[in-house]
Design an enzyme around this catalytic site. Structure first.
Site, PDB file in Angstrom:
ATOM      1  N   HIS A  74       1.310   1.941  -6.975  1.00  0.00           N
ATOM      2  CA  HIS A  74       2.449   1.146  -7.414  1.00  0.00           C
ATOM      3  C   HIS A  74       3.222   1.789  -8.555  1.00  0.00           C
ATOM      4  O   HIS A  74       4.446   1.625  -8.645  1.00  0.00           O
ATOM      5  CB  HIS A  74       1.981  -0.258  -7.794  1.00  0.00           C
ATOM      6  CG  HIS A  74       1.524  -1.066  -6.627  1.00  0.00           C
ATOM      7  ND1 HIS A  74       0.593  -2.078  -6.729  1.00  0.00           N
ATOM      8  CD2 HIS A  74       1.869  -1.001  -5.306  1.00  0.00           C
ATOM      9  CE1 HIS A  74       0.395  -2.610  -5.526  1.00  0.00           C
ATOM     10  NE2 HIS A  74       1.152  -1.961  -4.658  1.00  0.00           N
ATOM     11  N   HIS A 103       2.424  -2.539   5.783  1.00  0.00           N
ATOM     12  CA  HIS A 103       1.163  -3.288   5.637  1.00  0.00           C
ATOM     13  C   HIS A 103       1.269  -4.089   4.344  1.00  0.00           C
ATOM     14  O   HIS A 103       0.659  -3.766   3.333  1.00  0.00           O
ATOM     15  CB  HIS A 103      -0.031  -2.340   5.604  1.00  0.00           C
ATOM     16  CG  HIS A 103      -0.219  -1.524   6.846  1.00  0.00           C
ATOM     17  ND1 HIS A 103       0.570  -0.434   7.150  1.00  0.00           N
ATOM     18  CD2 HIS A 103      -1.096  -1.652   7.873  1.00  0.00           C
ATOM     19  CE1 HIS A 103       0.171   0.094   8.305  1.00  0.00           C
ATOM     20  NE2 HIS A 103      -0.835  -0.634   8.759  1.00  0.00           N
ATOM     21  N   SER A 137       2.855  -4.840  -3.295  1.00  0.00           N
ATOM     22  CA  SER A 137       4.026  -3.988  -3.115  1.00  0.00           C
ATOM     23  C   SER A 137       5.286  -4.769  -2.738  1.00  0.00           C
ATOM     24  O   SER A 137       6.375  -4.445  -3.249  1.00  0.00           O
ATOM     25  CB  SER A 137       3.737  -2.879  -2.094  1.00  0.00           C
ATOM     26  OG  SER A 137       3.212  -3.400  -0.891  1.00  0.00           O
ATOM     27  N   GLU A 175       3.323  -7.699   8.288  1.00  0.00           N
ATOM     28  CA  GLU A 175       1.914  -8.046   8.091  1.00  0.00           C
ATOM     29  C   GLU A 175       1.365  -8.584   9.401  1.00  0.00           C
ATOM     30  O   GLU A 175       2.025  -9.381  10.073  1.00  0.00           O
ATOM     31  CB  GLU A 175       1.768  -9.074   6.967  1.00  0.00           C
ATOM     32  CG  GLU A 175       0.363  -9.568   6.737  1.00  0.00           C
ATOM     33  CD  GLU A 175      -0.644  -8.436   6.506  1.00  0.00           C
ATOM     34  OE1 GLU A 175      -1.721  -8.477   7.141  1.00  0.00           O
ATOM     35  OE2 GLU A 175      -0.341  -7.520   5.700  1.00  0.00           O
ATOM     36  N   ASP A 184       2.512  -5.413  14.019  1.00  0.00           N
ATOM     37  CA  ASP A 184       1.708  -4.247  13.669  1.00  0.00           C
ATOM     38  C   ASP A 184       2.575  -3.242  12.919  1.00  0.00           C
ATOM     39  O   ASP A 184       3.667  -2.878  13.360  1.00  0.00           O
ATOM     40  CB  ASP A 184       1.148  -3.627  14.943  1.00  0.00           C
ATOM     41  CG  ASP A 184       0.367  -2.360  14.665  1.00  0.00           C
ATOM     42  OD1 ASP A 184      -0.745  -2.467  14.125  1.00  0.00           O
ATOM     43  OD2 ASP A 184       0.880  -1.262  14.979  1.00  0.00           O
ATOM     44  N   GLY A 185       2.068  -2.777  11.785  1.00  0.00           N
ATOM     45  CA  GLY A 185       2.848  -1.868  10.965  1.00  0.00           C
ATOM     46  C   GLY A 185       3.133  -0.529  11.613  1.00  0.00           C
ATOM     47  O   GLY A 185       4.213   0.043  11.418  1.00  0.00           O
ATOM     48  N   ASP A 241       0.780   1.727   3.961  1.00  0.00           N
ATOM     49  CA  ASP A 241      -0.411   1.501   3.141  1.00  0.00           C
ATOM     50  C   ASP A 241      -1.481   0.768   3.949  1.00  0.00           C
ATOM     51  O   ASP A 241      -1.798  -0.387   3.676  1.00  0.00           O
ATOM     52  CB  ASP A 241      -0.004   0.694   1.901  1.00  0.00           C
ATOM     53  CG  ASP A 241      -1.174   0.391   0.992  1.00  0.00           C
ATOM     54  OD1 ASP A 241      -2.173   1.124   1.039  1.00  0.00           O
ATOM     55  OD2 ASP A 241      -1.087  -0.600   0.245  1.00  0.00           O
TER      56      ASP A 241
END
Length: 275
Positions: free
Chosen positions: A18, A41, A94, A112, A137-138, A158
């Site tokens: 971060h 994510h 994030s 997410e 799905d990311g 991530d």
């Protein structure tokens, strides 16, 4: 889908990821043109550090808990944002950090997959016209949601690394976005347990032909134990100007605060592929 970040919020890995993310976002905002962020994510966006999950592990105490008195230097911007978000009672994920740095012309796409977490994330950003939350799905989102209409922005990847093949998926995702959306800055987090998987990841990226890649890494002990998280990295594609120098200063400041003097600790800013 078993991973729950609430147990790990505010830990050393979060601080590293971060602090660099904040710098990257500030660099994007240096130009007046709008940008978009894709967080593949995203998690729940905000974490209660007094809740059972965070208290059970106590990981935040060795992470953000050691930084909260920082008032100047390379970490000051990041730490100020975290304090504004409620630390030490709460820690911003994030999506919350990104949202805090968006200007009126900028937007966030937050993905997410976990059904409970996406519901929490949607509640956090309800009626926010600058944030769109996707239950998807990311990895699939990398193709579905790029390139951005603004033609500039940041892709944050991530994943929890709880499944086999995450390094391969990440290398493939970086290559995909680089081909589809060359102007995007990509920031991809990965764990460092031992060096072999990381070396293979970097080699795969070199062989993919993707250009302009830098790996920022921080480790708190010699990365030789495959069963332990010894450090982490952020692979940045198309990094903004001065990322290597100023990102290195961030890593050095983090190590000075978070390191316990264990053998082999260190940080590195390594160019994986030239521009």
């Amino acid at each position: 889908m078993n991973y729950r970040h609430a147990f790990h919020a505010g830990n050393v890995a979060d601080c590293m990821k971060h602090a660099l993310l904040v710098w990257l976002l500030r660099a994007l905002a240096a130009k007046e043109k709008p940008f978009r962020v894709l967080d593949t994510h995203a998690g729940i966006g905000r974490y209660d550090l007094s809740a059972g999950e965070a208290e059970r592990t106590g990981e935040w105490r060795r992470g953000i808990g050691r930084l909260l008195d920082v008032a100047d230097g390379p970490l000051a911007d990041y730490v100020a944002l975290v304090r504004e978000a409620g630390a030490p009672t709460a820690y911003p994920g994030s999506p919350a950090l990104v949202r805090a740095l968006l200007r009126p012309q900028d937007h966030l796409l937050a993905c997410e997959l976990h059904p409970e977490d996406v519901a929490t994330l949607r509640a956090l950003f309800r009626r926010d016209p600058q944030v769109a939350v996707h239950h998807r799905d990311g990895w699939e989102a990398l193709k579905a949601l790029t390139p951005f209409p603004e033609r500039r922005g940041l892709v944050l990847v991530d994943p929890p690394f709880e499944q086999e093949g995450e390094f391969d998926r990440m290398a493939g995702g970086i290559a995909l976005v680089s081909h589809r959306f060359r102007a995007a800055v990509q920031a991809c987090w990965y764990p460092i347990k031992h060096r072999s998987p990381v070396r293979a990841f970097h080699t795969a990226l070199r062989e993919s032909g993707v250009r302009d890649l830098v790996a920022a890494e921080l480790w708190l002990r010699e990365p030789t134990d495959p069963g332990r998280l010894n450090g982490c990295g952020l692979l940045v594609a198309n990094p903004p100007w001065r990322f290597e120098a100023e990102g290195g200063a961030i890593l050095a400041a983090l190590l000075a605060r978070l390191g316990d003097g264990e053998p082999g600790q260190g940080w590195a800013m390594t160019r994986i592929a030239e521009e």
